[in-house]
Design an enzyme around this catalytic site. Sequence first.
Site, PDB file in Angstrom:
ATOM      1  N   HIS A   1     -23.294  10.121  71.282  1.00 44.72           N
ATOM      2  CA  HIS A   1     -24.027   8.308  72.028  1.00 44.72           C
ATOM      3  C   HIS A   1     -25.106   8.238  71.825  1.00 44.72           C
ATOM      4  CE1 HIS A   1     -23.867  10.672  75.950  1.00 44.72           C
ATOM      5  NE2 HIS A   1     -24.534   9.639  76.015  1.00 44.72           N
TER       6      HIS A   1
HETATM    7  N1  UDP Z   1     -16.852  13.574  78.948  1.00 45.69           N
HETATM    8  C1  UDP Z   1     -15.599  13.787  78.813  1.00 45.69           C
HETATM    9  N2  UDP Z   1     -15.366  13.000  77.994  1.00 45.69           N
HETATM   10  C2  UDP Z   1     -15.445  12.949  76.618  1.00 45.69           C
HETATM   11  C3  UDP Z   1     -16.770  13.033  76.610  1.00 45.69           C
HETATM   12  C4  UDP Z   1     -18.117  13.203  77.885  1.00 45.69           C
HETATM   13  O1  UDP Z   1     -15.534  13.937  80.299  1.00 45.69           O
HETATM   14  O2  UDP Z   1     -14.784  12.377  76.178  1.00 45.69           O
HETATM   15  C5  UDP Z   1     -17.676  14.536  79.645  1.00 45.69           C
HETATM   16  C6  UDP Z   1     -18.459  15.664  79.634  1.00 45.69           C
HETATM   17  O3  UDP Z   1     -17.586  16.506  79.991  1.00 45.69           O
HETATM   18  C7  UDP Z   1     -19.558  15.975  80.830  1.00 45.69           C
HETATM   19  C8  UDP Z   1     -19.889  14.077  80.426  1.00 45.69           C
HETATM   20  O4  UDP Z   1     -18.954  13.051  80.264  1.00 45.69           O
HETATM   21  O5  UDP Z   1     -19.410  16.083  81.833  1.00 45.69           O
HETATM   22  C9  UDP Z   1     -21.180  13.413  79.814  1.00 45.69           C
HETATM   23  O6  UDP Z   1     -21.620  12.429  79.906  1.00 45.69           O
HETATM   24  P1  UDP Z   1     -22.384  11.539  78.223  1.00 45.69           P
HETATM   25  O7  UDP Z   1     -22.413  12.621  77.687  1.00 45.69           O
HETATM   26  O8  UDP Z   1     -21.799  10.663  79.106  1.00 45.69           O
HETATM   27  O9  UDP Z   1     -23.406  11.149  79.285  1.00 45.69           O
HETATM   28  P2  UDP Z   1     -25.043  12.623  78.938  1.00 45.69           P
HETATM   29  O10 UDP Z   1     -24.530  14.440  79.486  1.00 45.69           O
HETATM   30  O11 UDP Z   1     -25.093  12.788  77.796  1.00 45.69           O
HETATM   31  O12 UDP Z   1     -25.545  11.507  80.588  1.00 45.69           O
END
Ligand code: UDP
Length: 372
Positions: free
Chosen positions: A205
């Site tokens: 994303h």
């Molecule tokens: N996650 C979730 N559902 C999904 C994809 C990711 O619950 O379909 C969770 C994942 O386990 C992690 C968090 O969302 O704990 C990560 O979020 P994201 O990738 O949006 O943000 P980033 O970590 O890159 O800031």
Amino acid sequence: MRWVAVVGARPNFMKIAPIYRAAVKHEGIEFFLVHTGQHYDGGMSDVFFDDLGLPQPDIHLGVGSGTHASQTGRVMVKFEEAVQEHGADLVIVVGDVNSTLAGALVASKLRIPLAHVEAGFRSYDRDMPEEINRVLTDAVSDFLFTPSEEASSNLLKEGIEKDRIFLVGDVMIDNLFANAGKAARSGIGKELGVEKGEYAVLTVHRPANVDSHETLSAIIDALRELSCRVRLVFPLHPRTEKMLSRHGLLEDLRAIRNLIVSRPLGAMDFQWLLTNARLVLTDSGGVQAESSALGVPCLTLRDRTERNETVKLGTNVLVGLDGDRIIMEAEKALSGSRPEPARISLWDGKASERIVEALLARRDSDRGGFRL
Ligand code: UDP
């Protein structure tokens, strides 16, 4: 004491949940949850409150999407009003999204003690908007809770005083441990028709990967080739779906035969999917840590990471968007045995407890508030 926590986006909900659980064990802490509305659809927000046992937010600012400036600005205006109306003895911000920075700026200018959880992470890549949010939030925070030694040393290099830095470990890992039993009962494998250990999962994303036709095409080409070797499950982030449509590539993705496109998943369903995957490909920060903790090989579709410990000690390999590299590393992971879960210092499920203890220890019992 009223502790006001600011959350706005999916990774924030994951990070605040264990802190909420640790804080409410203590009488005398009133945990007041402010949802900025940065993520607002059910699959990116509501489901996490149910899954993670978070109470409904005390206030919803309803800011919605927008450019970085308009979103950050709207959160600031509304959060300032909310804090002035309801009061706060402490503001807690987590992670690195626009709501994190907006909450931090408001609290620091109102001179409310400010805690930043997941302080000190640096990718040293200013093309990531999150990197700018991290640097600025850390600069104005009073209590900086770091997930790793590297994060602490990044802060020291930026001139932040040692006694504001608390090395506590990674709150994402707290969640993973706390939810293992509940996640094991998820029915998502059946729903999607995938068996344990027989598929790879993908999350993408970041703007650098999904905003241009060129990068999206590179990802689709790599997935097409990878799908000949392993079944793929791709829970689509709304931003990615929007960009695929805008660039006319959604149908190309859906046409890949061995690839299942799903809605973004709730925390328990995603934890099940990740725990039982043969491999994960991601540009997420949190997923890099979670996969290392679970012992699932992880290919990170970025050139740099703020979580270097997952590369040095965990299962993470940085592959960027280089198709040949992705296929080569994926083949390596698919042909090897499953790695051991990474043993990383302070990944013991107790980071949130350490945060709450550290804050309570800095209370100023004579004058109220905190010793800053
Ligand atoms: N996650 C979730 N559902 C999904 C994809 C990711 O619950 O379909 C969770 C994942 O386990 C992690 C968090 O969302 O704990 C990560 O979020 P994201 O990738 O949006 O943000 P980033 O970590 O890159 O800031």
